[in-house]
Design a protein around this motif. Sequence first.
Motif, short mmCIF file in Angstrom:
data_model
loop_
_atom_site.label_atom_id
_atom_site.label_comp_id
_atom_site.label_asym_id
_atom_site.label_seq_id
_atom_site.Cartn_x
_atom_site.Cartn_y
_atom_site.Cartn_z
N LEU A 1 0.83 -1.20 0.00
CA LEU A 1 0.00 0.00 0.00
C LEU A 1 0.87 1.26 0.00
O LEU A 1 0.58 2.23 -0.71
N ARG A 2 1.95 1.22 0.77
CA ARG A 2 2.85 2.37 0.85
C ARG A 2 3.55 2.60 -0.49
O ARG A 2 3.58 3.72 -1.00
N ARG A 3 4.10 1.52 -1.07
CA ARG A 3 4.83 1.67 -2.34
C ARG A 3 3.90 2.08 -3.47
O ARG A 3 4.28 2.85 -4.35
N LEU A 4 2.69 1.54 -3.45
CA LEU A 4 1.72 1.83 -4.52
C LEU A 4 0.99 3.17 -4.30
O LEU A 4 0.23 3.60 -5.16
N LYS A 5 1.21 3.76 -3.13
CA LYS A 5 0.59 5.06 -2.80
C LYS A 5 -0.93 5.00 -2.94
O LYS A 5 -1.56 5.83 -3.58
N THR A 6 -1.50 3.97 -2.33
CA THR A 6 -2.94 3.79 -2.36
C THR A 6 -3.40 3.27 -1.01
O THR A 6 -2.58 2.82 -0.20
N ASP A 7 -4.71 3.31 -0.77
CA ASP A 7 -5.20 2.78 0.50
C ASP A 7 -5.98 1.47 0.33
O ASP A 7 -6.52 0.94 1.28
N TYR A 8 -6.03 0.98 -0.91
CA TYR A 8 -6.62 -0.35 -1.10
C TYR A 8 -6.07 -1.01 -2.37
O TYR A 8 -5.62 -0.33 -3.29
N ILE A 9 -6.10 -2.33 -2.35
CA ILE A 9 -5.66 -3.16 -3.49
C ILE A 9 -6.90 -3.83 -4.06
O ILE A 9 -7.69 -4.43 -3.31
N ASP A 10 -7.09 -3.75 -5.38
CA ASP A 10 -8.30 -4.31 -5.98
C ASP A 10 -8.32 -5.83 -5.97
O ASP A 10 -9.36 -6.44 -5.74
N LEU A 11 -7.18 -6.44 -6.25
CA LEU A 11 -7.08 -7.91 -6.27
C LEU A 11 -5.75 -8.29 -5.66
O LEU A 11 -4.69 -7.90 -6.15
N TYR A 12 -5.82 -9.04 -4.55
CA TYR A 12 -4.62 -9.41 -3.79
C TYR A 12 -4.44 -10.92 -3.91
O TYR A 12 -5.33 -11.69 -3.56
N GLN A 13 -3.29 -11.34 -4.42
CA GLN A 13 -3.08 -12.74 -4.79
C GLN A 13 -1.86 -13.34 -4.09
O GLN A 13 -0.80 -12.69 -4.03
N ILE A 14 -1.99 -14.56 -3.61
CA ILE A 14 -0.79 -15.27 -3.15
C ILE A 14 0.03 -15.59 -4.40
O ILE A 14 -0.50 -16.03 -5.41
N HIS A 15 1.34 -15.35 -4.32
CA HIS A 15 2.18 -15.44 -5.52
C HIS A 15 2.47 -16.90 -5.91
O HIS A 15 2.41 -17.25 -7.09
N TRP A 16 2.77 -17.70 -4.93
CA TRP A 16 3.02 -19.14 -5.15
C TRP A 16 2.50 -19.89 -3.94
O TRP A 16 2.48 -19.35 -2.83
N PRO A 17 2.08 -21.14 -4.11
CA PRO A 17 1.66 -21.92 -2.95
C PRO A 17 2.78 -22.00 -1.90
O PRO A 17 3.96 -22.10 -2.26
N ASP A 18 2.40 -21.90 -0.63
CA ASP A 18 3.35 -22.02 0.48
C ASP A 18 3.01 -23.29 1.24
O ASP A 18 1.99 -23.35 1.94
N VAL A 19 3.86 -24.31 1.11
CA VAL A 19 3.56 -25.61 1.73
C VAL A 19 3.79 -25.59 3.23
O VAL A 19 3.40 -26.53 3.93
N THR A 20 4.41 -24.53 3.76
CA THR A 20 4.71 -24.48 5.20
C THR A 20 3.60 -23.81 6.02
O THR A 20 3.63 -23.85 7.24
N THR A 21 2.64 -23.21 5.34
CA THR A 21 1.55 -22.52 6.04
C THR A 21 0.22 -23.10 5.58
O THR A 21 -0.01 -23.24 4.38
N PRO A 22 -0.68 -23.44 6.51
CA PRO A 22 -2.00 -23.95 6.09
C PRO A 22 -2.72 -22.92 5.22
O PRO A 22 -2.69 -21.72 5.52
N ILE A 23 -3.36 -23.40 4.16
CA ILE A 23 -4.12 -22.50 3.28
C ILE A 23 -5.15 -21.73 4.11
O ILE A 23 -5.40 -20.54 3.86
N GLN A 24 -5.73 -22.38 5.11
CA GLN A 24 -6.73 -21.71 5.95
C GLN A 24 -6.16 -20.45 6.60
O GLN A 24 -6.80 -19.39 6.57
#
Length: 331
Positions: free
Chosen positions: A126-149
């Motif tokens: 948000l700081r770098r993009l100079k905005t207060d919201y992101i329209d679509l926020y995506q996980i970049h790659w699956p993380d097998v060490t953290t539960p999807i939940q």
Amino acid sequence: MEYRKIGNSDLELSVITFGAWAAGGWMWGGTERSGSIDAIRKSYDEGVTSIDTAPVYGQGDSEEIVAEALQGIARDKVQIITKYGMRWDLAKGTLAMKSKDNSGNDIDIYKYAGRESIIKECEDSLRRLKTDYIDLYQIHWPDVTTPIQETMETVAELIKQGKVRHAGVCNYTAEQVAEANKYVDIVSDQVPYSMVKRDIEKELVPYSLEAVKSIIAYSPLERGLLTGKMKPGYTFEEGDHRANIYFYNDENLKRTNEFLDKLRPLAAEKNATLSQLVLRWTIEQPAITIALAGARNAEQSVQNARAVDVKLNKEELSFITTLLNELHLVK
């Protein structure tokens, strides 16, 4: 320009969305900041209102370039898409790759999408993009060490806080999308898809059609391969990740260009470039809602945007696909 709704949401993106990976320079042999800014602005003039970026692209550089390019444009006129889950400043999760930053320093990049990391990444973006919201926020790659939940419930919190409008994923299988969707409404899956990389047609496409999820296709031009401009003997700049990928060996460049040569008469008939024909074919495929197209300069970005002006009927699409099914690349 054409615009399409993403999944079953009210989010509309331009069917050609500006892909800002190369704009960040990282893994592309550097960047020319002013050229990237000009490319984004000129594509906006052509109706490209959506921009896809990520923190890891240039380790913040791409997001900052996007912010600079969008200065002076009303926030509600553009859709900013970014990602989380790849950390170069934290050794946690699983090592994705060893790399170098734009200054040539060694960096280790980790796939990690734990709760505290996502919250920090969102604030940083948000700081770098100079905005207060992101329209679509995506996980970049699956993380097998953290539960999807845990990951998706955190994004759901960010949506409640108004910092994120919609949740998406990248590089997820159909099974992973279905699991993630239990905890937050997943509107899209951003995956690699091109004329020469169609493996998602087996499972992800049928699932997406049934579940009303959008597929955002990245690398639809296969990072330059399908432009017809790369010939056998092509040499890459130092630091360009494509140099060691099988698509770009001389034999595959030869085979791909032979296929593209068969498309040239159709492109000429449509008064289109090969790239425009390829992009139009891509966004006509089942479940492919959006195609990301990157550009290093304004000429490329304008050309990509104008791919929507190319119209292909069923017979022409079938003709292209039949030729494509005869193309076999060697690994």
